[in-house]
Write a protein that holds these residues in place. Structure first.
Motif, PDB file in Angstrom:
ATOM      1  N   ILE A  54     -78.133 -17.168  86.534  1.00 47.47           N
ATOM      2  CA  ILE A  54     -78.767 -16.159  87.383  1.00 47.47           C
ATOM      3  C   ILE A  54     -77.917 -16.043  88.644  1.00 47.47           C
ATOM      4  N   VAL A  55     -77.456 -14.848  88.926  1.00 49.52           N
ATOM      5  CA  VAL A  55     -76.553 -14.622  90.054  1.00 49.52           C
ATOM      6  C   VAL A  55     -77.223 -13.690  91.064  1.00 49.52           C
ATOM      7  N   GLY A  56     -77.186 -14.086  92.319  1.00 49.58           N
ATOM      8  CA  GLY A  56     -77.789 -13.262  93.359  1.00 49.58           C
ATOM      9  C   GLY A  56     -76.864 -13.075  94.549  1.00 49.58           C
ATOM     10  N   ARG A  57     -76.884 -11.883  95.105  1.00 52.26           N
ATOM     11  CA  ARG A  57     -76.314 -11.664  96.445  1.00 52.26           C
ATOM     12  C   ARG A  57     -77.494 -11.323  97.330  1.00 52.26           C
ATOM     13  N   LEU A  58     -77.516 -11.876  98.533  1.00 51.28           N
ATOM     14  CA  LEU A  58     -78.766 -11.923  99.286  1.00 51.28           C
ATOM     15  C   LEU A  58     -78.541 -11.682 100.759  1.00 51.28           C
ATOM     16  N   LEU A  59     -79.473 -11.004 101.373  1.00 53.73           N
ATOM     17  CA  LEU A  59     -79.458 -10.778 102.817  1.00 53.73           C
ATOM     18  C   LEU A  59     -80.886 -10.885 103.323  1.00 53.73           C
ATOM     19  N   GLY A  60     -81.106 -11.767 104.296  1.00 56.62           N
ATOM     20  CA  GLY A  60     -82.448 -11.971 104.814  1.00 56.62           C
ATOM     21  C   GLY A  60     -82.652 -11.345 106.172  1.00 56.62           C
ATOM     22  N   THR A  61     -83.845 -11.575 106.702  1.00 59.16           N
ATOM     23  CA  THR A  61     -84.211 -10.999 107.994  1.00 59.16           C
ATOM     24  C   THR A  61     -84.393 -12.057 109.072  1.00 59.16           C
ATOM     25  N   ILE A  62     -84.245 -13.329 108.724  1.00 55.16           N
ATOM     26  CA  ILE A  62     -84.496 -14.416 109.671  1.00 55.16           C
ATOM     27  C   ILE A  62     -83.156 -15.012 110.104  1.00 55.16           C
ATOM     28  N   SER A  63     -82.821 -14.896 111.377  1.00 51.75           N
ATOM     29  CA  SER A  63     -81.496 -15.317 111.844  1.00 51.75           C
ATOM     30  C   SER A  63     -81.288 -16.816 111.721  1.00 51.75           C
ATOM     31  N   THR A  64     -82.361 -17.592 111.780  1.00 55.50           N
ATOM     32  CA  THR A  64     -82.218 -19.044 111.665  1.00 55.50           C
ATOM     33  C   THR A  64     -82.256 -19.515 110.219  1.00 55.50           C
ATOM     34  N   GLY A  65     -82.444 -18.592 109.291  1.00 55.43           N
ATOM     35  CA  GLY A  65     -82.356 -18.941 107.883  1.00 55.43           C
ATOM     36  C   GLY A  65     -83.701 -19.129 107.209  1.00 55.43           C
ATOM     37  N   ALA A  66     -83.740 -18.773 105.950  1.00 53.39           N
ATOM     38  CA  ALA A  66     -84.914 -18.979 105.111  1.00 53.39           C
ATOM     39  C   ALA A  66     -84.402 -19.366 103.729  1.00 53.39           C
ATOM     40  N   ARG A  67     -85.262 -19.628 102.799  1.00 54.70           N
ATOM     41  CA  ARG A  67     -84.833 -19.906 101.433  1.00 54.70           C
ATOM     42  C   ARG A  67     -85.819 -19.266 100.471  1.00 54.70           C
ATOM     43  N   MET A  68     -85.389 -19.138  99.231  1.00 58.05           N
ATOM     44  CA  MET A  68     -86.286 -18.665  98.185  1.00 58.05           C
ATOM     45  C   MET A  68     -86.540 -19.813  97.227  1.00 58.05           C
ATOM     46  N   SER A 167     -89.414 -18.414 102.145  1.00 54.44           N
ATOM     47  CA  SER A 167     -90.125 -19.300 103.063  1.00 54.44           C
ATOM     48  C   SER A 167     -90.466 -18.582 104.353  1.00 54.44           C
ATOM     49  N   SER A 168     -89.737 -17.516 104.644  1.00 48.43           N
ATOM     50  CA  SER A 168     -89.990 -16.755 105.867  1.00 48.43           C
ATOM     51  C   SER A 168     -89.255 -15.420 105.779  1.00 48.43           C
TER      52      SER A 168
END
Lengths: 182, 184
Positions: A54-68, A167-168
């Motif tokens: 499973i391959v993902g490219r990802l961009l989040g909204t939390i500058s300090t980081g989150a995880r899935m 997570s956020s």
């Protein structure tokens, strides 16, 4: 004629949540998604293949980081009968550390406001036996960082999909599931 | 028409040992094996590809855990030259993380356990070329919990290999193994 090694798995359906979220299945089976707090891919594991990438490219909204994190699903229902145990290590400049957590299935380990990517190798999710998976991650924060993880799931149910939760914040990107031909 | 990048490779033959062992080649080339003390695949590396990907799910058939080793082979014979395989490992279990470098007459590709299932993906670089071979794993094994044990390794013999053997340090393993060639 050589046998193709990887086969793109087209989900039978997908579901997502999150403020202003959207998700769609592309022509060849990959899934584009935007502003998702959760994303579920159903019907991607079958009896045709034991192992998957499973391959993902990802961009989040939390500058300090989150995880899935991930729960395996059956017909869209997240599985909780067994225990998810995650082991990870974090190589950040000259510091390296490790930790283990139960009740969490780490999947994409760090998603931030920089693009990141990961490959997840999943072994035997549709077999009537325990499932394990391994994430190889690339994380853009601070100019490159490795946070790899592995997960054991102790139940033996035959699972046909995944349900991912942040997570956020929300996550956007592209995810593709491939079956390893066998 | 796009060109396929990854080809599933069918061994020309396989050999396994161990009490009550069995192994078979599937229609497309995947190898299913049970209770194997050793499992050898012949004729999977060729001039058609330089680099390969090996994917394996496995479980150890004894309570506890052990090591899963590998040797390259050619014409049905393993190469066990002393200290010819050098592996760098990275081990993470709970809050413990460690690394080590070892030289042996084999390389290592994963741990293997009985409490949970195990799996690894192994990239092998240039085994069929008459030059040293390198490999790299991404692995997960269960033990009582999840454990990460990755290896990067080199093998210093400039021999052309067409296959390999995997084996647990003790006991036997069960699972499925597939070899893929990366089209060049």
């Amino acid at each position: 004629m050589a046998t193709s090694g990887l086969v793109t798995m087209t989900p039978s359906s997908i579901a997502s949540t999150g403020t202003g979220n959207s998700s769609s299945i592309n022509t060849n089976g990959s899934v584009t998604f935007s502003s998702c707090a959760t994303l579920s891919l159903n019907g991607v594991f079958t009896s045709s293949y034991d192992n998957y990438m499973i391959v993902g490219r990802l961009l989040g909204t939390i500058s300090t980081g989150a995880r899935m994190t991930c729960r395996l699903t059956i017909a869209g229902t997240p599985q909780t009968a067994g225990t998810y145990t995650s082991q990870y290590f974090d190589a950040d400049s000259t510091t390296i550390s490790a930790s283990r957590a139960t009740a969490i299935g780490r999947f994409f380990n760090q998603i931030q406001t920089y693009w990141s990517g990961a490959s997840v190798y999943m072994f035997g999710p549709y077999l009537a036996q325990q499932t394990v998976w391994r994430t190889v991650d690339s994380y853009g924060r601070d100019g490159g960082r490795i946070i790899d993880s592995g997960v054991t799931y102790s139940d033996s149910a035959q699972c046909d999909g995944i349900s991912l939760s942040t997570s956020s914040g929300e996550v956007s990107g592209l995810i593709t599931v491939y079956g390893f031909n066998q | 028409m796009p060109v396929q990048g990854l080809h599933l490779i069918k061994p020309t033959s396989i050999v396994s040992t161990g009490a009550g062992n069995s192994s078979s080649i599937g229609t497309n080339g995947g190898v299913t094996f049970s209770s194997c003390a050793t499992l050898s695949l012949n004729g999977v590396f060729s001039a058609d590809y330089d680099n390969y990907m090996i994917v394996c799910r496995h479980v150890w058939n004894t309570a506890g855990s052990t090591n899963l080793e590998m040797r390259l082979r050619t014409s049905g014979t393993d190469n066990s030259t002393a200290s010819s395989y050098v592996r760098q490992s990275l081990f993470a279990s709970s809050n413990t993380i460690s690394s080590a470098r070892n030289a042996s007459d084999f390389t290592r590709v994963n741990g293997s356990s009985n409490a949970q299932r195990d799996g690894f993906v192994l990239y092998v670089f240039a085994p069929f070329l008459s030059q040293p071979t390198a490999g790299r794993t991404a692995a997960i094994y269960g033990e009582a919990n999840a454990v990460l044990w990755d290896f990067a390794w080199t093998h210093n013999q400039s021999t052309s290999y067409d296959g390999f053997t995997i084996y647990p340090s003790t006991g036997s393993i069960t699972g499925l193994l597939t070899v893929y060639g990366m089209r060049k």
